[in-house]
Design a protein around this motif. Sequence first.
Motif, PDB file in Angstrom:
ATOM      1  N   THR A 143       7.418  28.474 -49.184  1.00 50.38           N
ATOM      2  CA  THR A 143       6.312  27.738 -50.166  1.00 50.38           C
ATOM      3  C   THR A 143       7.026  26.744 -50.960  1.00 50.38           C
ATOM      4  OG1 THR A 143       4.741  29.519 -50.079  1.00 50.38           O
ATOM      5  CG2 THR A 143       4.419  27.879 -51.607  1.00 50.38           C
ATOM      6  N   TYR A 144       6.583  25.517 -50.544  1.00 48.56           N
ATOM      7  CA  TYR A 144       7.135  24.461 -51.741  1.00 48.56           C
ATOM      8  C   TYR A 144       5.982  23.555 -51.845  1.00 48.56           C
ATOM      9  CZ  TYR A 144      12.119  25.643 -49.845  1.00 48.56           C
ATOM     10  OH  TYR A 144      13.188  26.195 -49.928  1.00 48.56           O
ATOM     11  N   THR A 145       6.234  22.632 -52.814  1.00 50.37           N
ATOM     12  CA  THR A 145       5.339  21.506 -52.742  1.00 50.37           C
ATOM     13  C   THR A 145       5.336  20.412 -51.980  1.00 50.37           C
ATOM     14  OG1 THR A 145       6.572  19.926 -54.315  1.00 50.37           O
ATOM     15  CG2 THR A 145       5.426  21.606 -55.383  1.00 50.37           C
ATOM     16  N   ALA A 146       4.348  19.870 -51.681  1.00 47.68           N
ATOM     17  CA  ALA A 146       4.391  18.477 -50.902  1.00 47.68           C
ATOM     18  C   ALA A 146       5.617  17.620 -50.984  1.00 47.68           C
ATOM     19  CB  ALA A 146       3.120  17.896 -50.609  1.00 47.68           C
ATOM     20  N   LYS A 147       5.869  17.248 -51.998  1.00 53.42           N
ATOM     21  CA  LYS A 147       6.999  16.598 -52.546  1.00 53.42           C
ATOM     22  C   LYS A 147       8.517  16.986 -51.953  1.00 53.42           C
ATOM     23  CE  LYS A 147       9.314  14.166 -56.448  1.00 53.42           C
ATOM     24  NZ  LYS A 147       9.229  13.836 -57.800  1.00 53.42           N
ATOM     25  N   GLU A 148       8.393  18.403 -52.203  1.00 49.34           N
ATOM     26  CA  GLU A 148       9.678  19.309 -52.000  1.00 49.34           C
ATOM     27  C   GLU A 148       9.839  19.348 -50.295  1.00 49.34           C
ATOM     28  OE1 GLU A 148       9.991  22.158 -55.867  1.00 49.34           O
ATOM     29  OE2 GLU A 148       8.903  22.678 -54.250  1.00 49.34           O
ATOM     30  N   TRP A 149       8.925  19.405 -50.023  1.00 53.42           N
ATOM     31  CA  TRP A 149       8.946  19.757 -48.198  1.00 53.42           C
ATOM     32  C   TRP A 149       9.373  18.353 -47.622  1.00 53.42           C
ATOM     33  CZ3 TRP A 149       9.272  23.462 -45.397  1.00 53.42           C
ATOM     34  CH2 TRP A 149       8.499  24.793 -45.719  1.00 53.42           C
ATOM     35  N   LYS A 150       9.425  17.375 -48.330  1.00 52.71           N
ATOM     36  CA  LYS A 150       9.823  15.979 -47.648  1.00 52.71           C
ATOM     37  C   LYS A 150      11.292  16.133 -47.521  1.00 52.71           C
ATOM     38  CE  LYS A 150       6.097  12.970 -49.015  1.00 52.71           C
ATOM     39  NZ  LYS A 150       5.452  11.888 -49.827  1.00 52.71           N
ATOM     40  N   GLN A 151      11.849  17.024 -48.162  1.00 49.62           N
ATOM     41  CA  GLN A 151      13.331  17.001 -48.073  1.00 49.62           C
ATOM     42  C   GLN A 151      13.752  18.402 -47.205  1.00 49.62           C
ATOM     43  OE1 GLN A 151      14.837  14.873 -49.757  1.00 49.62           O
ATOM     44  NE2 GLN A 151      12.899  14.207 -50.772  1.00 49.62           N
ATOM     45  N   GLN A 152      12.685  18.861 -46.561  1.00 47.84           N
ATOM     46  CA  GLN A 152      12.878  20.104 -45.621  1.00 47.84           C
ATOM     47  C   GLN A 152      12.462  19.699 -44.373  1.00 47.84           C
ATOM     48  OE1 GLN A 152      14.178  23.033 -47.069  1.00 47.84           O
ATOM     49  NE2 GLN A 152      14.228  22.162 -49.154  1.00 47.84           N
ATOM     50  N   GLN A 153      13.210  20.021 -43.193  1.00 50.33           N
ATOM     51  CA  GLN A 153      12.948  20.000 -41.835  1.00 50.33           C
ATOM     52  C   GLN A 153      13.157  21.131 -41.100  1.00 50.33           C
ATOM     53  OE1 GLN A 153      11.371  17.063 -40.780  1.00 50.33           O
ATOM     54  NE2 GLN A 153      10.817  18.455 -39.135  1.00 50.33           N
ATOM     55  N   PRO A 154      12.244  22.221 -41.301  1.00 51.60           N
ATOM     56  CA  PRO A 154      12.220  23.572 -40.630  1.00 51.60           C
ATOM     57  C   PRO A 154      11.910  23.155 -39.220  1.00 51.60           C
ATOM     58  CG  PRO A 154      10.157  23.329 -41.818  1.00 51.60           C
ATOM     59  CD  PRO A 154      10.957  22.221 -42.134  1.00 51.60           C
ATOM     60  N   ASP A 155      12.324  24.105 -38.089  1.00 52.75           N
ATOM     61  CA  ASP A 155      12.179  23.893 -36.835  1.00 52.75           C
ATOM     62  C   ASP A 155      10.753  24.910 -36.700  1.00 52.75           C
ATOM     63  OD1 ASP A 155      12.086  23.904 -34.059  1.00 52.75           O
ATOM     64  OD2 ASP A 155      13.502  25.290 -33.531  1.00 52.75           O
ATOM     65  N   LEU A 156       9.527  24.050 -36.408  1.00 50.25           N
ATOM     66  CA  LEU A 156       8.449  24.698 -35.978  1.00 50.25           C
ATOM     67  C   LEU A 156       7.912  24.342 -34.669  1.00 50.25           C
ATOM     68  CD1 LEU A 156       6.534  23.134 -39.105  1.00 50.25           C
ATOM     69  CD2 LEU A 156       7.892  25.199 -38.834  1.00 50.25           C
ATOM     70  N   HIS A 157       8.595  23.850 -33.699  1.00 49.47           N
ATOM     71  CA  HIS A 157       8.042  23.523 -32.343  1.00 49.47           C
ATOM     72  C   HIS A 157       7.737  24.817 -31.494  1.00 49.47           C
ATOM     73  CE1 HIS A 157       7.462  21.086 -28.948  1.00 49.47           C
ATOM     74  NE2 HIS A 157       8.344  21.548 -28.387  1.00 49.47           N
ATOM     75  N   LYS A 158       6.906  24.876 -31.048  1.00 48.93           N
ATOM     76  CA  LYS A 158       6.328  26.029 -30.377  1.00 48.93           C
ATOM     77  C   LYS A 158       6.797  27.247 -30.732  1.00 48.93           C
ATOM     78  CE  LYS A 158       6.669  23.434 -25.652  1.00 48.93           C
ATOM     79  NZ  LYS A 158       7.258  23.460 -24.397  1.00 48.93           N
ATOM     80  N   ARG A 159       6.429  27.576 -32.061  1.00 47.84           N
ATOM     81  CA  ARG A 159       6.380  28.597 -33.023  1.00 47.84           C
ATOM     82  C   ARG A 159       5.202  29.021 -33.396  1.00 47.84           C
ATOM     83  NH1 ARG A 159      11.677  28.364 -36.712  1.00 47.84           N
ATOM     84  NH2 ARG A 159      11.263  30.718 -36.832  1.00 47.84           N
ATOM     85  N   PRO A 160       4.622  30.155 -33.311  1.00 49.09           N
ATOM     86  CA  PRO A 160       3.172  30.701 -33.840  1.00 49.09           C
ATOM     87  C   PRO A 160       3.351  30.465 -35.441  1.00 49.09           C
ATOM     88  CG  PRO A 160       3.982  32.480 -32.317  1.00 49.09           C
ATOM     89  CD  PRO A 160       5.167  31.339 -32.314  1.00 49.09           C
ATOM     90  N   ALA A 161       2.471  29.495 -35.915  1.00 46.68           N
ATOM     91  CA  ALA A 161       2.550  29.482 -37.305  1.00 46.68           C
ATOM     92  C   ALA A 161       1.165  29.591 -38.124  1.00 46.68           C
ATOM     93  CB  ALA A 161       2.945  27.713 -37.606  1.00 46.68           C
ATOM     94  N   ILE A 162       1.257  29.646 -39.252  1.00 46.53           N
ATOM     95  CA  ILE A 162       0.047  29.726 -40.361  1.00 46.53           C
ATOM     96  C   ILE A 162       0.372  28.781 -41.281  1.00 46.53           C
ATOM     97  CG2 ILE A 162      -1.274  31.201 -41.895  1.00 46.53           C
ATOM     98  CD1 ILE A 162      -1.440  32.149 -39.021  1.00 46.53           C
ATOM     99  N   PHE A 163      -0.459  27.856 -41.783  1.00 48.68           N
ATOM    100  CA  PHE A 163      -0.318  27.015 -43.014  1.00 48.68           C
ATOM    101  C   PHE A 163      -1.198  27.288 -43.971  1.00 48.68           C
ATOM    102  CE2 PHE A 163       0.828  24.773 -38.988  1.00 48.68           C
ATOM    103  CZ  PHE A 163       1.984  24.119 -39.233  1.00 48.68           C
ATOM    104  N   ILE A 164      -0.785  27.321 -45.143  1.00 57.00           N
ATOM    105  CA  ILE A 164      -1.562  27.312 -46.450  1.00 57.00           C
ATOM    106  C   ILE A 164      -1.534  26.385 -47.488  1.00 57.00           C
ATOM    107  CG2 ILE A 164      -2.428  29.176 -48.317  1.00 57.00           C
ATOM    108  CD1 ILE A 164      -0.928  31.294 -46.340  1.00 57.00           C
ATOM    109  N   ILE A 165      -2.251  25.869 -47.942  1.00 56.45           N
ATOM    110  CA  ILE A 165      -2.110  25.059 -49.275  1.00 56.45           C
ATOM    111  C   ILE A 165      -3.068  25.321 -50.382  1.00 56.45           C
ATOM    112  CG2 ILE A 165      -1.813  23.100 -47.227  1.00 56.45           C
ATOM    113  CD1 ILE A 165      -4.798  21.946 -48.124  1.00 56.45           C
ATOM    114  N   HIS A 166      -2.611  24.737 -51.451  1.00 49.86           N
ATOM    115  CA  HIS A 166      -3.228  25.049 -52.718  1.00 49.86           C
ATOM    116  C   HIS A 166      -2.963  23.902 -53.652  1.00 49.86           C
ATOM    117  CE1 HIS A 166      -4.958  27.100 -56.149  1.00 49.86           C
ATOM    118  NE2 HIS A 166      -5.392  28.121 -55.334  1.00 49.86           N
ATOM    119  N   LYS A 167      -3.899  23.441 -54.258  1.00 46.75           N
ATOM    120  CA  LYS A 167      -3.701  22.195 -55.206  1.00 46.75           C
ATOM    121  C   LYS A 167      -3.803  23.058 -56.635  1.00 46.75           C
ATOM    122  CE  LYS A 167      -4.803  17.709 -56.718  1.00 46.75           C
ATOM    123  NZ  LYS A 167      -3.515  17.144 -56.699  1.00 46.75           N
TER     124      LYS A 167
END
Length: 234
Positions: free
Chosen positions: A210-234
């Motif tokens: 879990t990171y902020t949207a700003k912090e995620w811009k510095q991250q590049q996880p491998d998500l391709h074809k992997r089952p994923a759950i997304f959660i957001i909270h402001k």
Amino acid sequence: MKGKLYLIPTTLGETEPLEVMPYSVRKMIEQIDYYIVENEKSARRFIKKITPKKSQPDLQIMLLDKYAEELETRTYLNACDQGINVGLLSEAGVPAVADPGATIVKLAHEKGIQVVPLVGPSSILMALMASGMNGQNFAFNGYLPIDKLDRKKAIKELERLSKEKDQSQIFIETPYRNEKMFSDLKAVLTPGTRICIAVDISLPSEYIRTYTAKEWKQQQPDLHKRPAIFIIHK
């Protein structure tokens, strides 16, 4: 006496079943021969894995896939009327949650058949547990629109609802579109909005951050074809 409908969870991937679910699941599979499933091949493979000695030829398999006709599926619980227990087996995780099995559970209630949910892994709840976001108030939104413009509008609306209601907003995506979703989240959400990405839950390759949207811009996880759950909270 009528038979019962047992909601039987399965693993979220190639995990040893008894590592992620209680022995009671194995016990019920040993006793039940009638199953409603999405895919016969994978269902038989799971049953064999958790109960190797169970006779496969004795299994009665009823398919609940996109080709199943409503009139036919309404007969799937007839065995319960004869006092026979039936198992509703999810393709991954728990039945009837982000899963077509909900139609069978609804039918069971209409027919006065007792529904028995068994404990097992739910990627939605496990992601929320690990996210650090509000577990007292949350919403599961299923899939967001495929169209890019509509998807961005939906993301902004979920962000608005999250702030207005102090509510964690959970959603999923088809694995091969994860990267597009990730890009849109970073582009659309305000810098301080938190994003949790949970992939391969309960597997050795599990990744939950879990990171902020700003912090995620510095991250590049491998998500391709992997089952994923997304959660957001402001």
